[in-house]
Design an enzyme around this catalytic site. Structure first.
Site, short mmCIF file in Angstrom:
data_model
loop_
_atom_site.label_atom_id
_atom_site.label_comp_id
_atom_site.label_asym_id
_atom_site.label_seq_id
_atom_site.Cartn_x
_atom_site.Cartn_y
_atom_site.Cartn_z
N HIS A 21 0.82 -1.21 0.00
CA HIS A 21 0.00 0.00 0.00
C HIS A 21 0.85 1.27 0.00
O HIS A 21 0.38 2.34 -0.39
CB HIS A 21 -0.91 -0.02 1.23
CG HIS A 21 -2.23 0.66 1.01
ND1 HIS A 21 -2.41 1.69 0.11
CD2 HIS A 21 -3.45 0.47 1.60
CE1 HIS A 21 -3.68 2.09 0.14
NE2 HIS A 21 -4.32 1.38 1.03
N ASP B 236 -8.02 -9.52 -19.52
CA ASP B 236 -7.87 -10.65 -20.45
C ASP B 236 -6.40 -10.78 -20.82
O ASP B 236 -5.85 -9.96 -21.56
CB ASP B 236 -8.73 -10.42 -21.68
CG ASP B 236 -8.71 -11.59 -22.65
OD1 ASP B 236 -7.88 -12.51 -22.46
OD2 ASP B 236 -9.50 -11.59 -23.61
#
Length: 431
Positions: free
Chosen positions: A153, A372
Site C-alpha cells: 500500500h 484478459d
C-alpha cells in the site's frame, strides 16, 4: 474442503526485462503514500479452463509479459527505504510464484469458497526482503487458473493495482501497450512528503476475538428495492448510487448490533476513501499512479434518527461536500486539506472506546473484469480475508450488483449474518 493442497512449482524474484536507467534509480514517495497503512492491496482473478492454452504456455507468457510490464512500472521491482521515504528502484525484483493446486476450480468454488482458503492463493511474502509486488499463479487440476496479485500500500491504492493488472493483461494479450501511461512521479512532485505532527495510526491486529470475513451478494433486484425504500421515505432525496445504498445498509446493521450489545445508542462514524482522480482541474492527475485518496468520515450522533435514508443522506452529503471542496481547492490547498482529513482519521480511531468507528472502501467501477491475458476475461474477481475490521464493496461480474466483503469480530459477524435486513437483501448470501 478442509484445506487446499498447494505445491509450489517455481518461486523466484522476477526482474524487469530491461534494466531501469540510472537516472530513474530513486523514487520519492508522495504525501499520500506517506500515511498509507503497512498492508498489501490484494486481488484474485479467477479464470475457467481454456482448451487453446496449456499451463506451460500460459505461465511462460505471464512471466515474459510481467517482466515487460515491470519496465513501465519500474518502482514495483525496487525496495522501500523508510529512513528517507523513497523507493530504491534497483530491479531487485518482484515475488513471483507458480503453484499446482490439487483440486478442480469448480469444486473449490462450489456454493462459494471458504474465504480463508482464498488467502492461500496469494504469495506468502518474505518480510526480510519485503518486495513491493507479489504474484502467485495457481494452476488447478482442471486447467483453471487463479492469479493472486498484491501490491504494498505504500506505493499503490486500488486504482493503481487495477491499472497495473490492466496494463499487464494488455501486454500479455497483444505484446504492446495501449498508449502513454501515467507516471509514479506526478504525485510526489506536486505533493512531497512532510513532517507530520502527532502519532500515525497503525491497523489493529487480529487477536482475540478473531476477525472473520464473509461475502454478501446484493444483486440488481435487491439494490433496486433498497433504492425504492429510500425514495419512499424521503421524497426530497436525489436517487442514490448502488454503492451508497449498500454501504448505508451495512452501516445501519452494524449500528443496530452495537446498540444491542451496549444497551444504548452510541455516536457512530463511517470512514471511507474518496478517489481524488478527476476531481482536480489537472488532467495529468486523472490517471495518476500511487496513492491518491483522502479518507473522510460521515458521523451520526447517538440521538439522531437511524432510518436507512438517514445513513444514505449522511454518506451522500459527506461525499458531495468533500468533492465540492476539492474542486474549488488550488494545488497548494490540497495538501493541507489531506493532512487535516488524515488527522481527523487518526483522531477518530483514538475514540473507539467512546464511539463506534467503521472502515469501508469501494472498489466498484474499476476494470477488474477486463483483465484478459489472452485466454478470456475472468469469470470471477474476488477479495480475500482481512485481519482487521473493514468492509469492501466490489462489482459483480455483470456490473449491476455488489459483493460486500465484510470483516468483523466473530461474535459481531454471528449477529450480522442473521440480521433480518441482511437476510432480506442478500438472497445469495455465501460464506
Amino acid at each position: 474442503m478442509a484445506k487446499l493442497e498447494i505445491q509450489i512449482q517455481i518461486r523466484k524474484m522476477l526482474k524487469p526485462s530491461t534494466p531501469t536507467p540510472n537516472h530513474l534509480r530513486s523514487h520519492n514517495i508522495s504525501l499520500f503514500d506517506q500515511v498509507a497503512p503497512p498492508v498489501y492491496v490484494t486481488i484474485l482473478l479467477h479464470y475457467l479452463p481454456c482448451s487453446e492454452w496449456n499451463s506451460e504456455e500460459i505461465t511462460d507468457k505471464l512471466q515474459k509479459s510481467l517482466a515487460e510490464t515491470l519496465t513501465k512500472f519500474y518502482p514495483l521491482a525496487g525496495r522501500f527505504r523508510k529512513d528517507d521515504l523513497s523507493i530504491r528502484c534497483n530491479d531487485e525484483g518482484v515475488d513471483y510464484v507458480e503453484t499446482k493446486v490439487n483440486t478442480n476450480l469448480a469444486e473449490f468454488l462450489h456454493e462459494g469458497p471458504k474465504i480463508e482458503l482464498l488467502d492461500d492463493l496469494l504469495p506468502k511474502t518474505d518480510m526480510l526482503s519485503v518486495p513491493l509486488l507479489g504474484v502467485q499463479v495457481n494452476i488447478f487440476n482442471c486447467g483453471g487458473l487463479v492469479m493472486g496479485v498484491q501490491i504494498l500500500h505504500i506505493l499503490a491504492d486500488a486504482f493503481t493495482l487495477a491499472t497495473f493488472v490492466k496494463e499487464w493483461a494488455q501486454i500479455s494479450q497483444t505484446g504492446t501497450t495501449k498508449g502513454c501511461l501515467s507516471s509514479f512521479d506526478f504525485l510526489p512532485s506536486l505533493f512531497p512528503t512532510k513532517v507530520l505532527s502527532g502519532h500515525q495510526y497503525s491497523l489493529p491486529s487480529s487477536g482475540d476475538p478473531e476477525i472473520v470475513t464473509r461475502r454478501f451478494v446484493f444483486d440488481a433486484l435487491a439494490i433496486a428495492k433498497l433504492k425504492d425504500r429510500i425514495g419512499a421515505s424521503d421524497h426530497t432525496f436525489t436517487r442514490p448510487t448502488r454503492v451508497a445504498v449498500v454501504m448505508s445498509l451495512i452501516w445501519k446493521v452494524l449500528v443496530g448490533i452495537s446498540s444491542a450489545k451496549h444497551g444504548h445508542s452510541r455516536d457512530s462514524s463511517l470512514l471511507f476513501p474518496i478517489n481524488l482522480r478527476g476531481k482536480l482541474n489537472l488532467p495529468s492527475l486523472e490517471y495518476a499512479l500511487g496513492n491518491f485518496i483522502v479518507l473522510v468520515h460521515a458521523t451520526l450522533k447517538a440521538n439522531q434518527s437511524k432510518e436507512l435514508n438517514d445513513f444514505v443522506n449522511m454518506i451522500g452529503n459527506t461525499s458531495r461536500d468533500i468533492s465540492v471542496d476539492i474542486g474549488k481547492a488550488s494545488i497548494n490547498g490540497i495538501a493541507p486539506m489531506f493532512v487535516n482529513c488524515d488527522a481527523e482519521f487518526v483522531n477518530k480511531l483514538g475514540q473507539k472506546d467512546e464511539m463506534d468507528i467503521y472502515l469501508s472502501s469501494s472498489w466498484c467501477r474499476l476494470p477488474w473484469y477486463e483483465a484478459d491475458f489472452g485466454w478470456g476475461k475472468p469469470f470471477w474477481v474476488s477479495n480475500v480475508s482481512k485481519t482487521f475490521e473493514i468492509f469492501c464493496l466490489m462489482d459483480t461480474k455483470n456490473g449491476d450488483g455488489i459483493e460486500a466483503w465484510v470483516s468483523l469480530k466473530e461474535n459481531d459477524m454471528a449477529e450480522f449474518e442473521k440480521d433480518p435486513e441482511i437476510l432480506t437483501f442478500c438472497p445469495l448470501l455465501q460464506k
